[in-house]
Design a protein around this motif. Structure first.
Motif, mmCIF file in Angstrom:
data_model
loop_
_atom_site.group_PDB
_atom_site.id
_atom_site.type_symbol
_atom_site.label_atom_id
_atom_site.label_comp_id
_atom_site.label_asym_id
_atom_site.label_seq_id
_atom_site.Cartn_x
_atom_site.Cartn_y
_atom_site.Cartn_z
ATOM 1 N N LEU A 1 0.831 -1.196 0.000
ATOM 2 C CA LEU A 1 0.000 0.000 0.000
ATOM 3 C C LEU A 1 0.868 1.248 0.000
ATOM 4 N N THR A 2 0.295 2.334 -0.502
ATOM 5 C CA THR A 2 0.884 3.658 -0.355
ATOM 6 C C THR A 2 -0.025 4.448 0.577
ATOM 7 N N ILE A 3 0.550 5.062 1.602
ATOM 8 C CA ILE A 3 -0.215 5.756 2.628
ATOM 9 C C ILE A 3 -0.048 7.256 2.457
ATOM 10 N N HIS A 4 -1.182 7.972 2.429
ATOM 11 C CA HIS A 4 -1.168 9.432 2.331
ATOM 12 C C HIS A 4 -1.913 9.975 3.549
ATOM 13 N N GLY A 5 -1.199 10.355 4.601
ATOM 14 C CA GLY A 5 -1.855 10.869 5.786
ATOM 15 C C GLY A 5 -2.613 9.781 6.527
ATOM 16 N N GLU A 6 -3.678 10.186 7.237
ATOM 17 C CA GLU A 6 -4.409 9.280 8.113
ATOM 18 C C GLU A 6 -5.444 8.421 7.399
ATOM 19 N N HIS A 7 -6.029 8.920 6.311
ATOM 20 C CA HIS A 7 -7.222 8.252 5.778
ATOM 21 C C HIS A 7 -7.204 8.053 4.262
ATOM 22 N N HIS A 8 -6.041 8.067 3.657
ATOM 23 C CA HIS A 8 -5.981 7.877 2.206
ATOM 24 C C HIS A 8 -5.037 6.723 1.891
ATOM 25 N N ILE A 9 -5.546 5.754 1.136
ATOM 26 C CA ILE A 9 -4.790 4.561 0.752
ATOM 27 C C ILE A 9 -4.827 4.426 -0.758
ATOM 28 N N SER A 10 -3.711 4.054 -1.332
ATOM 29 C CA SER A 10 -3.676 3.785 -2.766
ATOM 30 C C SER A 10 -2.682 2.658 -3.028
#
Length: 312
Positions: A224-233
């Motif tokens: 996974l790639t994590i962007h902050g607390e609540h964004h996954i891509s």
């Protein structure tokens, strides 16, 4: 697993600690390795030389906190050690003579590789011969800042009396699994099989000295790639994938609901949750809804802090 950013720093600290211990205890050996085997081979030799040595402070603290969740008082008196190593990760364990243990896998490649598990033979007296009481442990992966995924690894402890171990892929490819200290292992697929390990399942097969075989079938992981607390891509390369299931609760303690995110034409996906929501796991599925990946347990940085407080 949705991991706090400081896990990257933890991995860096563990790598530095490993280098310091290696320099102190194996100065001449490391110098010889550096001269004779420059490149990737040197990293493997240095990591292997650490097997049996005490784990660094960060891993010691994590594993001793975890002992509080296991009904095995003898574990509290043990010292966590390096029990297996591969070019991309190191496995630390705290174990007693009765077969109880906790393990922590920390990656030292680009991105994040992290795994954790405990086994209590007092609780699982019947099935303790299987990896983690009949369930194979899984690592979680976070892509590097440039988007590159870390290498795939598998880890665990061999069933008692194992004489040989191997990985068998669905396309027929096979590799042997190296055995570390006290039956623990890390299997990192070779460079020629890393792409295969991301696309299709494999079977870990353990053959004991009496000819009996234990095996466990594993789906490929989804980094996974994590962007902050609540964004996954991420980008899915698993064969026959159609969508990604995200189990999310609107708040801690609430029942999670399934959210299905379709894949784009390039097999990428992206999801943003509401503030305060909590993601429990991510699973890649095909068009019929069948799971194609190992479940990726997802923890926010807040949840990680809460778990640490409970364990303490």
């Amino acid at each position: 697993m949705l991991l706090p950013a400081d896990l990257h720093a933890l991995g860096h600290d563990l790598r530095q600690a490993a280098v310091r211990r290696t320099r102190r205890r194996h100065r001449k050996a490391v110098a010889l390795v550096a001269i004779v085997a420059l490149g990737a081979g040197a990293g493997v030799a240095v990591a292997t030389s650490l097997v049996g040595s005490p784990a660094p402070r960060g891993a010691q603290l994590d594993l001793h906190r975890a002992v509080g969740w296991v009904n095995a008082p003898g574990l509290r008196l043990q010292t966590a050690k390096v029990v297996a190593a591969s070019p991309a990760a190191t496995l630390y364990s705290i174990a007693d003579k009765r077969g109880n243990y906790c393990v922590e896998l920390i990656g030292h490649a680009k991105g994040v590789i992290f795994g954790f598990g405990c086994e209590s033979t007092q609780v699982y007296a019947v099935t303790h011969q299987l990896l983690f009481s009949g369930t194979a442990p899984g690592a979680s992966y976070v892509n590097a800042p440039d988007g590159a995924p870390p290498p795939v690894v598998q880890f665990g402890r061999l069933p008692p009396n194992t004489g040989a171990a191997r990985a068998i892929y669905d396309n027929g490819a096979q590799e042997s699994i190296p055995i570390g200290l006290d039956g623990f292992f890390i299997y990192q697929p070779s460079a020629r099989l890393q792409a295969v390990a991301r696309r299709m399942p494999l079977t870990l097969e353990f053959r004991d000295r009496d000819g009996s075989t234990w095996s466990y079938y594993l789906q490929p992981p989804q980094p996974l790639t994590i962007h902050g607390e609540h964004h996954i891509s991420g980008r899915v390369v698993i064969e026959h994938a159609s969508k990604v299931e995200i189990d999310v609760a609107l708040r801690p303690g609430a029942l999670p609901k399934q959210v299905f995110v379709p894949l784009h034409a390039d097999c990428s996906f992206s999801w943003t949750g509401a503030p305060g929501s909590l993601v429990y796991r991510v699973t890649v599925r095909n068009a019929e809804g069948e799971p194609l990946s190992a479940d990726t347990g997802v923890l926010t940085p807040k949840a990680m802090r809460e778990m640490s407080a409970l364990a303490g």
